[in-house]
Scaffold this active site. Structure first.
Site, PDB file in Angstrom:
ATOM      1  N   GLU B  42       3.165   4.568  -5.140  1.00 56.40           N
ATOM      2  CA  GLU B  42       2.231   5.635  -5.529  1.00 56.40           C
ATOM      3  C   GLU B  42       2.214   6.777  -4.514  1.00 56.40           C
ATOM      4  O   GLU B  42       2.007   7.937  -4.873  1.00 56.40           O
ATOM      5  CB  GLU B  42       0.818   5.087  -5.715  1.00 56.40           C
ATOM      6  CG  GLU B  42       0.633   4.199  -6.932  1.00 56.40           C
ATOM      7  CD  GLU B  42       0.978   2.742  -6.669  1.00 56.40           C
ATOM      8  OE1 GLU B  42       1.518   2.426  -5.580  1.00 56.40           O
ATOM      9  OE2 GLU B  42       0.712   1.909  -7.564  1.00 56.40           O
ATOM     10  N   PHE B 104     -11.698  -7.527  -9.845  1.00 50.73           N
ATOM     11  CA  PHE B 104     -10.282  -7.530  -9.501  1.00 50.73           C
ATOM     12  C   PHE B 104      -9.743  -6.102  -9.484  1.00 50.73           C
ATOM     13  O   PHE B 104      -9.938  -5.332 -10.411  1.00 50.73           O
ATOM     14  CB  PHE B 104      -9.502  -8.380 -10.522  1.00 50.73           C
ATOM     15  CG  PHE B 104      -8.023  -8.374 -10.254  1.00 50.73           C
ATOM     16  CD1 PHE B 104      -7.508  -8.894  -9.066  1.00 50.73           C
ATOM     17  CD2 PHE B 104      -7.144  -7.813 -11.168  1.00 50.73           C
ATOM     18  CE1 PHE B 104      -6.150  -8.870  -8.813  1.00 50.73           C
ATOM     19  CE2 PHE B 104      -5.778  -7.785 -10.924  1.00 50.73           C
ATOM     20  CZ  PHE B 104      -5.277  -8.315  -9.740  1.00 50.73           C
ATOM     21  N   GLN B 105      -9.087  -5.748  -8.404  1.00 51.69           N
ATOM     22  CA  GLN B 105      -8.501  -4.417  -8.211  1.00 51.69           C
ATOM     23  C   GLN B 105      -9.518  -3.293  -8.312  1.00 51.69           C
ATOM     24  O   GLN B 105      -9.234  -2.216  -8.818  1.00 51.69           O
ATOM     25  CB  GLN B 105      -7.328  -4.186  -9.167  1.00 51.69           C
ATOM     26  CG  GLN B 105      -6.171  -5.121  -8.845  1.00 51.69           C
ATOM     27  CD  GLN B 105      -4.860  -4.714  -9.465  1.00 51.69           C
ATOM     28  OE1 GLN B 105      -4.833  -4.170 -10.559  1.00 51.69           O
ATOM     29  NE2 GLN B 105      -3.771  -4.973  -8.773  1.00 51.69           N
ATOM     30  N   LYS B 154     -11.350   1.790 -17.220  1.00 46.41           N
ATOM     31  CA  LYS B 154     -10.489   1.254 -18.273  1.00 46.41           C
ATOM     32  C   LYS B 154     -11.140   1.306 -19.658  1.00 46.41           C
ATOM     33  O   LYS B 154     -10.510   1.677 -20.644  1.00 46.41           O
ATOM     34  CB  LYS B 154     -10.181  -0.203 -17.893  1.00 46.41           C
ATOM     35  CG  LYS B 154      -9.077  -0.863 -18.669  1.00 46.41           C
ATOM     36  CD  LYS B 154      -8.867  -2.279 -18.111  1.00 46.41           C
ATOM     37  CE  LYS B 154      -8.158  -3.164 -19.118  1.00 46.41           C
ATOM     38  NZ  LYS B 154      -6.719  -3.091 -19.075  1.00 46.41           N
ATOM     39  N   MET B 463      10.043  13.012  18.176  1.00 46.73           N
ATOM     40  CA  MET B 463       8.957  13.863  18.655  1.00 46.73           C
ATOM     41  C   MET B 463       8.033  13.099  19.598  1.00 46.73           C
ATOM     42  O   MET B 463       7.556  13.639  20.593  1.00 46.73           O
ATOM     43  CB  MET B 463       8.166  14.424  17.467  1.00 46.73           C
ATOM     44  CG  MET B 463       7.131  15.444  17.855  1.00 46.73           C
ATOM     45  SD  MET B 463       7.848  16.816  18.768  1.00 46.73           S
ATOM     46  CE  MET B 463       8.125  17.992  17.455  1.00 46.73           C
TER      47      MET B 463
HETATM   48  C1  LIG Z   1       2.676   8.469   8.951  1.00 43.00           C
HETATM   49  C2  LIG Z   1       2.833   8.932  10.353  1.00 43.00           C
HETATM   50  N1  LIG Z   1       2.825   8.026  11.355  1.00 43.00           N
HETATM   51  C3  LIG Z   1       2.982   8.443  12.632  1.00 43.00           C
HETATM   52  C4  LIG Z   1       3.165   9.752  12.933  1.00 43.00           C
HETATM   53  C5  LIG Z   1       3.319  10.197  14.377  1.00 43.00           C
HETATM   54  N2  LIG Z   1       4.637  10.832  14.555  1.00 43.00           N
HETATM   55  C6  LIG Z   1       4.806  12.170  14.558  1.00 43.00           C
HETATM   56  S1  LIG Z   1       6.407  12.624  14.713  1.00 43.00           S
HETATM   57  C7  LIG Z   1       6.903  11.030  14.833  1.00 43.00           C
HETATM   58  C8  LIG Z   1       8.342  10.703  15.006  1.00 43.00           C
HETATM   59  C9  LIG Z   1       9.105  10.885  13.768  1.00 43.00           C
HETATM   60  O1  LIG Z   1      10.389  10.348  13.945  1.00 43.00           O
HETATM   61  P1  LIG Z   1      11.585  10.823  13.055  1.00 43.00           P
HETATM   62  O2  LIG Z   1      11.198  10.813  11.638  1.00 43.00           O
HETATM   63  O3  LIG Z   1      12.800  10.046  13.411  1.00 43.00           O
HETATM   64  O4  LIG Z   1      11.751  12.336  13.449  1.00 43.00           O
HETATM   65  P2  LIG Z   1      12.303  12.979  14.820  1.00 43.00           P
HETATM   66  O5  LIG Z   1      11.125  13.418  15.605  1.00 43.00           O
HETATM   67  O6  LIG Z   1      13.104  11.940  15.509  1.00 43.00           O
HETATM   68  O7  LIG Z   1      13.132  14.129  14.356  1.00 43.00           O
HETATM   69  C10 LIG Z   1       5.818  10.164  14.750  1.00 43.00           C
HETATM   70  C11 LIG Z   1       5.896   8.698  14.865  1.00 43.00           C
HETATM   71  C12 LIG Z   1       3.138  10.658  11.853  1.00 43.00           C
HETATM   72  N3  LIG Z   1       3.255  11.980  12.036  1.00 43.00           N
HETATM   73  N4  LIG Z   1       2.998  10.228  10.581  1.00 43.00           N
END
Ligand SMILES: Cc1ncc(C[n+]2csc(CCOP(=O)(O)OP(=O)(O)O)c2C)c(N)n1
Ligand SMILES: [Mg+2]
Lengths: 166, 552
Positions: B42, B104-105, B154, B463
């Site tokens: 979803e 449920f749900q 529902k 990042m």
């Molecule tokens: C759902 C979610 N969980 C955690 C984060 C924290 N976060 C921001 S950037 C990042 C790294 C993302 O890694 P990647 O997709 O490999 O991108 P890169 O920075 O390596 O290009 C994380 C964990 C986030 N933004 N969103």
């Protein structure tokens, strides 16, 4: 700074949650809140007292206005308005002290509405300061329990809240 | 009944995932042959509807069942909310007699989404349904746009009712303001005329109100340089001489210094987000601020405006264009253009050395003539996409700006491709982010959506690694993703094509092949894991205290 907001809302399920939720998630502090019907069917009025600086209040008002069920928000603090809060106080009252309590109550134009062998319930209305002063006096006798409505407020004169500029 | 309402709203496609509490609704979909895209999660459906909305400007529609179906939408709804994207989410709910019994749900999805929707409804009577749907679409797509959720028990879905769809709608408690105050507009024009160092700072509101042409015309007429936020990217052509790039944490030298020196800041459809402003009290210290926004609550929220204008950016700018006279900004323009020239975004790609992510993105841009619809995930690759994909038009960079939702890119690309089957849709993904919704490869394959997915594979949550390197003494706590899946084989397992590129020499040829391959394609770009996004402003410092981005 204490501010009083009058919020006219549509009487829909969840509207109180929407308003109070907005306050909590944006970190605004509600001191008290009172909700009741208005003369118009389907419209309720909330009176919310908050502690906030003027910029924050402006932001609160704008955010409230964004809620779809909110009809109008007015900051009544700077308008000449009357404010009242109703409080019930259960105070210890041995037979020997009853008349003393009655005297204090009379001075504050408070009403004794229940007496039992060792306690009384007193009803008092007024602005917050008056209630605070009364509570202070009652502490001497020993307060067992209090409950209050939260303040409600109306503009003085013939003006009504709906006509105020937002 | 729901389907009839969707017809009235000209909804041509819905995204969703069925379940017990929406069986009746899905039966209607079946019987009416409504176009429906079945995702594999979803969240994917919500992001796809969001991507569809961002590229078309029409509300996206997503359907999910009660309980877990509904809660799986939450991240998608929050993503749309933060970026003001019009979305209508329809969730099933347990039958009305069961509400509140932990049936449920059952999940209180209107309660859960209260803070992340513009408005939401729990339908209690079939008779309410037409006006609720009408209102939902109206609220989602007017004023400051945003998601609206309708929770539909529902038993109510199964009820018959009179179908009386309102043509028009008047909500006494909801009246967005579109026209700017003329007095304020006049004041703003005077300020423009008098300013020596004015700057336009434009955001998502410009694209959302379709004000990009007015903004370019305004900048050309008044000779005022422009910086756009991540959400505003593409609202001004990248190649425009007075375009300074993105401001803020990973902004350009020119944009950040222009903000710092400006004597007048024209903020349009922006919300002074902390990723843009850095330390607030050092932001635009010399500038008078004109703030144009359709949401009155944005004005004065983070930064006080000297000239606030509540209204639709497009209409306000059109009005200003009629009256404004240019000031004397030539010296200033020369200065900022020199900054732009002397302090460009930079990286170094040695011809035979390991592949630089920025090079990959520049090549992707070149080989798609800067005309692809680009969706991104979140992280370093997202910033590089914003920095190096030189956009020509708005609604082309589809990225989760406000919430920063990893896993947004692929499902958003699916939504964009559904909207524009003929256009090139490019998903610039992170190796970490991609794994958060990679199941949607199945959706792309199933509907033969030719999305091209470029995984910028640095084997890291890059990042986060960058912050650990700069601010946490190089202690790389749980950010190494090495040993992750073989993305080429993953793509193939789903029935998509997969390619791998590990050196600069292979980029052009592989991208060309990918672009000419029908159906979804994954390219695993194995890039330098050490590369950082530069320049960078440390959080909560002034945006002119930049790391990296030295003079050329
Ligand atoms: C759902 C979610 N969980 C955690 C984060 C924290 N976060 C921001 S950037 C990042 C790294 C993302 O890694 P990647 O997709 O490999 O991108 P890169 O920075 O390596 O290009 C994380 C964990 C986030 N933004 N969103
Ligand atoms: Mg990565």
């Amino acid at each position: 700074m204490k501010r009083i907001l009058a919020i006219l809302v549509e009487d829909r399920p969840g509207v109180l949650t929407r308003v109070s939720g907005l306050f909590s998630r944006r970190g605004y502090n509600i001191k008290n809140i009172a909700v009741g019907p208005t003369m118009e069917p389907g419209i309720s009025r909330m009176t919310v007292t908050v502690e906030a600086d003027p910029l924050t209040v402006e932001q609160i008002v704008k955010q409230l206005n964004k809620l779809v069920n909110v009809l109008k928000v007015n900051d009544l603090t700077d308008e000449t308005s009357v404010e009242r809060e109703l409080m019930l106080i259960k105070v210890k009252a041995e037979p020997g002290r009853r008349s003393e309590i009655q005297q204090v109550a009379a001075t504050f134009r408070a009403k004794i509405i229940d007496i039992s062998p060792d306690s009384m319930i007193i009803e008092v209305t007024g602005e917050e300061q008056k209630l605070q002063a009364f509570l202070l006096m009652m502490q001497e006798f020993g307060i067992k329990e209090i409950v209050s409505t939260g303040s409600v407020s109306l503009l003085r004169g013939s003006k009504v809240t709906r006509e105020l500029r937002a | 009944m729901v389907l009839a309402c969707l017809e009235k709203e000209n909804v041509d496609v819905v995204f969703g995932f069925p379940g017990g509490a929406v069986l009746t609704l899905y039966d209607e979909i079946y019987k009416m042959g409504k176009r429906h895209i079945l995702t594999r999660h979803e969240q994917g459906a919500a992001h796809a509807a969001d991507g569809y909305a961002r590229v078309t400007g029409k509300p996206g529609v997503v359907i999910a069942t009660s309980g877990p179906g509904a809660t799986n939408l939450v991240t998608g709804i929050a993503t749309a909310y933060m970026d003001s994207v019009p979305l209508v989410a329809i969730t099933g709910q347990v039958a009305t007699p069961f509400i509140g019994t932990d049936a449920f749900q059952e999940a209180d999805i209107t309660g859960i989404t209260l803070p992340i929707t513009k408005h939401n409804y729990l339908v209690k009577d079939i008779g309410e349904l037409p006006w609720i749907l009408k209102e939902a679409f109206f609220i989602a797509n007017t004023g400051r746009k945003g998601p609206v959720l309708i929770d539909l028990p529902k038993d109510i879905q199964a009820q018959e009712g009179e179908f009386d769809y309102p043509d028009r709608l008047e909500i006494s408690t909801y009246k967005p303001i579109y026209e700017g105050h003329l007095g304020q507009i006049a004041r703003a024009c005077t300020a423009v005329k008098e300013a020596k160092k004015p700057l336009i700072y434009a955001g998502g509101g410009v694209a959302s109100s379709g004000a990009h042409e007015e903004m370019l015309a305004f900048s050309q007429k008044t000779r005022i340089p422009v910086t756009t936020t991540l959400m505003g990217m593409g609202s001004i052509p990248y190649e425009y001489e007075l375009f300074l790039g993105m401001p803020g944490m990973h902004g350009t030298y020119a944009a950040n210094n222009a903000i710092n020196e400006a004597d007048l800041l024209l903020a349009m459809g922006v919300r002074f987000d902390d990723r843009v402003t850095g330390k607030l009290d050092t932001f635009a210290p010399n500038a008078q601020i004109i703030h144009i926004d359709i949401d009155p609550a944005e004005i004065g929220k983070n930064v006080l405006a000297d000239i606030p204008i509540v209204g639709d950016v497009k209409r306000v700018l059109a009005e200003m264009l009629k009256r404004v006279q240019p000031g004397d900004t030539e010296m200033w323009c020369k200065k900022v253009v020199d900054w732009k020239k002397n302090y460009p975004l930079r990286y170094r790609q040695e011809s035979n050395n390991c592949l630089k992510p920025q090079f990959v993105i520049e090549e992707l841009c070149r080989l798609t003539a800067g005309e692809a619809i680009v969706t991104t995930d979140v992280g370093q690759h997202q910033m590089w996409a914003a920095q190096y994909y030189r956009l020509k038009s708005p609604r082309r960079l589809i990225s989760s700006g406000g919430l920063g939702t990893m896993g947004f890119g692929l499902p958003a690309a699916i939504g964009a491709q559904v909207a524009f089957p003929e256009k090139v849709v490019l998903c610039i993904a992170g190796d970490g982010s991609f794994q958060m919704n990679s199941q949607e490869l199945a959706t792309a394959v199933k509907y033969d959506l030719p999305v091209k997915i470029a995984i910028i594979n640095n084997q890291y949550l890059g990042m986060v690694r960058q912050w650990q390197k700069l601010f946490y003494g190089g202690r790389y706590s749980h950010t190494n993703l090495a040993g992750g899946p073989d993305f080429v084989r993953l793509a193939e397992a789903y029935g998509a094509r997969g390619f791998r590129v590990a050196s600069p020499g292979e980029v052009e040829e592989t991208v060309k092949i990918a672009l000419n391959t029908p159906g979804p394609v994954v390219i695993d770009f194995q890039v330098d894991p050490e590369e950082d996004v530069m320049p960078m402003v440390a959080p909560n410092t002034s945006i002119v205290e930049m790391i990296g981005g030295e003079e050329r």
